[in-house]
Design an enzyme around this catalytic site. Structure first.
Site, short mmCIF file in Angstrom:
data_model
loop_
_atom_site.label_atom_id
_atom_site.label_comp_id
_atom_site.label_asym_id
_atom_site.label_seq_id
_atom_site.Cartn_x
_atom_site.Cartn_y
_atom_site.Cartn_z
N LYS A 158 0.83 -1.21 0.00
CA LYS A 158 0.00 0.00 0.00
C LYS A 158 0.86 1.26 0.00
O LYS A 158 0.63 2.18 -0.78
CB LYS A 158 -0.89 0.05 1.25
CG LYS A 158 -1.86 -1.09 1.40
CD LYS A 158 -2.71 -0.93 2.65
CE LYS A 158 -1.92 -0.95 3.95
NZ LYS A 158 -1.26 -2.24 4.26
N ARG B 148 -9.35 1.47 8.58
CA ARG B 148 -8.89 0.13 8.88
C ARG B 148 -9.94 -0.68 9.62
O ARG B 148 -9.72 -1.86 9.93
CB ARG B 148 -7.68 0.25 9.78
CG ARG B 148 -6.43 -0.27 9.15
CD ARG B 148 -5.46 -0.37 10.27
NE ARG B 148 -4.31 -1.10 9.91
CZ ARG B 148 -3.26 -0.58 9.28
NH1 ARG B 148 -3.25 0.66 8.89
NH2 ARG B 148 -2.22 -1.35 9.06
N ARG C 164 11.84 -6.02 4.42
CA ARG C 164 11.60 -4.58 4.34
C ARG C 164 12.60 -3.83 5.21
O ARG C 164 12.93 -4.24 6.31
CB ARG C 164 10.18 -4.23 4.82
CG ARG C 164 10.01 -2.73 4.92
CD ARG C 164 8.60 -2.27 4.96
NE ARG C 164 7.84 -2.88 6.04
CZ ARG C 164 6.54 -2.70 6.17
NH1 ARG C 164 5.87 -1.97 5.30
NH2 ARG C 164 5.90 -3.27 7.17
N ARG D 65 11.60 -2.46 10.80
CA ARG D 65 10.61 -1.84 11.68
C ARG D 65 10.34 -2.74 12.88
O ARG D 65 10.33 -3.96 12.75
CB ARG D 65 9.30 -1.65 10.89
CG ARG D 65 8.95 -0.20 10.68
CD ARG D 65 7.90 -0.03 9.63
NE ARG D 65 6.61 -0.64 9.98
CZ ARG D 65 5.53 -0.53 9.21
NH1 ARG D 65 5.58 0.14 8.09
NH2 ARG D 65 4.39 -1.10 9.57
N ARG E 84 -0.40 -9.15 13.13
CA ARG E 84 -0.96 -8.08 12.28
C ARG E 84 -1.84 -8.67 11.18
O ARG E 84 -2.87 -8.09 10.82
CB ARG E 84 0.17 -7.24 11.67
CG ARG E 84 0.80 -6.31 12.68
CD ARG E 84 2.15 -5.81 12.22
NE ARG E 84 2.08 -4.97 11.04
CZ ARG E 84 3.11 -4.72 10.25
NH1 ARG E 84 4.30 -5.24 10.52
NH2 ARG E 84 2.97 -3.94 9.20
P1 AP5 Z 1 4.95 -1.58 1.77
O1 AP5 Z 1 4.63 -0.73 0.60
O2 AP5 Z 1 5.75 -0.99 2.88
O3 AP5 Z 1 3.61 -2.27 2.31
P2 AP5 Z 1 2.39 -1.69 3.14
O4 AP5 Z 1 1.18 -2.37 2.62
O5 AP5 Z 1 2.41 -0.20 3.15
O6 AP5 Z 1 2.77 -2.28 4.54
P3 AP5 Z 1 2.72 -1.70 5.99
O7 AP5 Z 1 3.36 -2.74 6.85
O8 AP5 Z 1 3.28 -0.33 6.07
O9 AP5 Z 1 1.23 -1.69 6.25
P4 AP5 Z 1 0.55 -1.83 7.56
O10 AP5 Z 1 -0.82 -1.63 7.09
O11 AP5 Z 1 0.76 -3.01 8.38
O12 AP5 Z 1 1.31 -0.72 8.44
P5 AP5 Z 1 0.98 0.77 8.78
O13 AP5 Z 1 2.21 1.52 8.72
O14 AP5 Z 1 -0.21 1.24 8.00
O15 AP5 Z 1 5.67 -2.89 1.22
C1 AP5 Z 1 6.14 -3.90 2.10
C2 AP5 Z 1 7.52 -4.41 1.61
O16 AP5 Z 1 7.35 -5.11 0.38
C3 AP5 Z 1 8.52 -3.28 1.31
O17 AP5 Z 1 9.80 -3.72 1.67
C4 AP5 Z 1 8.41 -3.08 -0.20
O18 AP5 Z 1 9.60 -2.58 -0.76
C5 AP5 Z 1 8.08 -4.48 -0.69
N1 AP5 Z 1 7.18 -4.50 -1.84
C6 AP5 Z 1 6.12 -3.65 -2.08
N2 AP5 Z 1 5.49 -4.00 -3.23
C7 AP5 Z 1 6.16 -5.10 -3.71
C8 AP5 Z 1 5.99 -5.92 -4.88
N3 AP5 Z 1 5.01 -5.68 -5.77
N4 AP5 Z 1 6.85 -6.95 -5.06
C9 AP5 Z 1 7.85 -7.17 -4.16
N5 AP5 Z 1 8.08 -6.42 -3.05
C10 AP5 Z 1 7.23 -5.40 -2.83
O19 AP5 Z 1 0.47 0.62 10.27
C11 AP5 Z 1 1.34 0.20 11.31
C12 AP5 Z 1 0.57 0.11 12.60
O20 AP5 Z 1 0.04 1.41 12.93
C13 AP5 Z 1 -0.66 -0.80 12.59
O21 AP5 Z 1 -0.32 -2.14 12.87
C14 AP5 Z 1 -1.51 -0.16 13.69
O22 AP5 Z 1 -1.06 -0.52 14.96
C15 AP5 Z 1 -1.26 1.31 13.51
N6 AP5 Z 1 -2.23 1.95 12.61
C16 AP5 Z 1 -1.97 2.56 11.42
N7 AP5 Z 1 -3.10 3.04 10.87
C17 AP5 Z 1 -4.11 2.73 11.73
C18 AP5 Z 1 -5.51 2.94 11.72
N8 AP5 Z 1 -6.13 3.56 10.70
N9 AP5 Z 1 -6.24 2.46 12.76
C19 AP5 Z 1 -5.66 1.85 13.79
N10 AP5 Z 1 -4.33 1.61 13.86
C20 AP5 Z 1 -3.56 2.04 12.84
#
Ligand code: AP5
Ligand code: ZN
Length: 214
Positions: free
Chosen positions: A13, A88, A127, A160, A171
């Site tokens: 994402k 979410r 990552r 991370r 997660r």
């Molecule tokens: P990446 O693009 O980083 O993936 P992502 O989907 O953004 O993953 P996140 O882990 O950031 O999402 P998340 O939803 O768990 O975390 P968030 O920060 O929102 O890609 C992942 C890896 O794969 C990278 O190394 C990339 O280079 C690689 N990659 C990408 N595309 C690829 C492809 N096509 N092929 C190969 N490799 C690829 O949230 C973190 C925490 O914050 C949550 O757990 C929660 O506690 C809290 N939080 C955040 N938002 C909320 C909310 N709205 N409500 C409640 N809690 C929240």
């Protein structure tokens, strides 16, 4: 253009949201990035959020909703934005719809980046995130030019805290339970679009451009 990115943790994402923001010149609003910035700065919000994030749990809705609703009302969001990591939960989606309706607005697209759980676990371990600017890399699929050094700002790249294997599994469980229902929610709203997230980063983006237009 107002876009929501849906998908499991690690589906890509953030990677795609950054590309969308750059191509269409709209802000990238990542709740995960906002929380991580608050943790780094040691704010009250950061302290509260960290307790949940380190366990792989969602931060409570009340800490997230106002933050995003205030953000999308800012001037730079006039021409749209891409939401990454929000909503979410169903209550978050309902709160967003309600806040936008009050402004006479609505979301245009919810793009689900579809990646099976098996691929996710492999991806997360590779990552790396920049401690300086937050840029993300993957040691195999999107490697920095120099090992463990950010291409953008030259600072160090780290794993991370919530990318440790035990937390990743938690997660994913939380995702299936609380976030996956949003796929149906946006399907019913008529704005859901699906892309295959298992292909190369640029190929995923090509499918997104087909949806959003050139
Ligand atoms: P990446 O693009 O980083 O993936 P992502 O989907 O953004 O993953 P996140 O882990 O950031 O999402 P998340 O939803 O768990 O975390 P968030 O920060 O929102 O890609 C992942 C890896 O794969 C990278 O190394 C990339 O280079 C690689 N990659 C990408 N595309 C690829 C492809 N096509 N092929 C190969 N490799 C690829 O949230 C973190 C925490 O914050 C949550 O757990 C929660 O506690 C809290 N939080 C955040 N938002 C909320 C909310 N709205 N409500 C409640 N809690 C929240
Ligand atoms: Zn950097």
């Amino acid at each position: 253009m107002k876009v929501i990115m849906l998908g499991a943790p690690g589906a890509g994402k953030g990677t795609q949201a950054k590309k969308i923001a750059s191509k269409y010149q709209i802000p990238h609003i990542s709740t995960g990035d906002i929380f991580r910035a608050n943790i780094k700065e040691g704010t009250e919000l950061g302290k509260k959020a960290k307790e949940y994030m380190d366990q792989g749990l969602l931060v409570p809705d009340e800490l997230v909703v106002d933050l995003v609703v205030d953000r999308v009302k800012q001037d730079d969001c006039k021409n749209g934005y891409v939401l990454d990591g929000f909503p979410r939960t169903i209550p978050q989606a309902e709160a967003l719809d309600k806040a936008l309706a009050a402004l006479g607005e609505k979301m245009d697209y919810a793009i689900n980046v579809d990646v099976p759980d098996e691929n996710i676990v492999k991806r997360m371990g590779g990552r790396r995130a920049c401690v300086g600017c937050g840029a993300t890399y993957h040691i195999a699929y999107a490697a920095p030019k120099q090992e463990d050094i950010c291409d953008v700002c030259g600072k160090e790249l780290i794993l991370r805290d919530d990318d440790k294997p035990e937390t990743v599994q938690k997660r994913l469980d939380v995702y299936h339970e609380q976030t996956q229902p949003l796929i149906d929610y946006y399907h019913h709203a008529g704005i859901l679009r699906e892309v295959d997230g298992t292909v190369d980063i640029d190929d995923v983006f090509a499918s997104i451009i087909k949806i959003l237009g050139e």
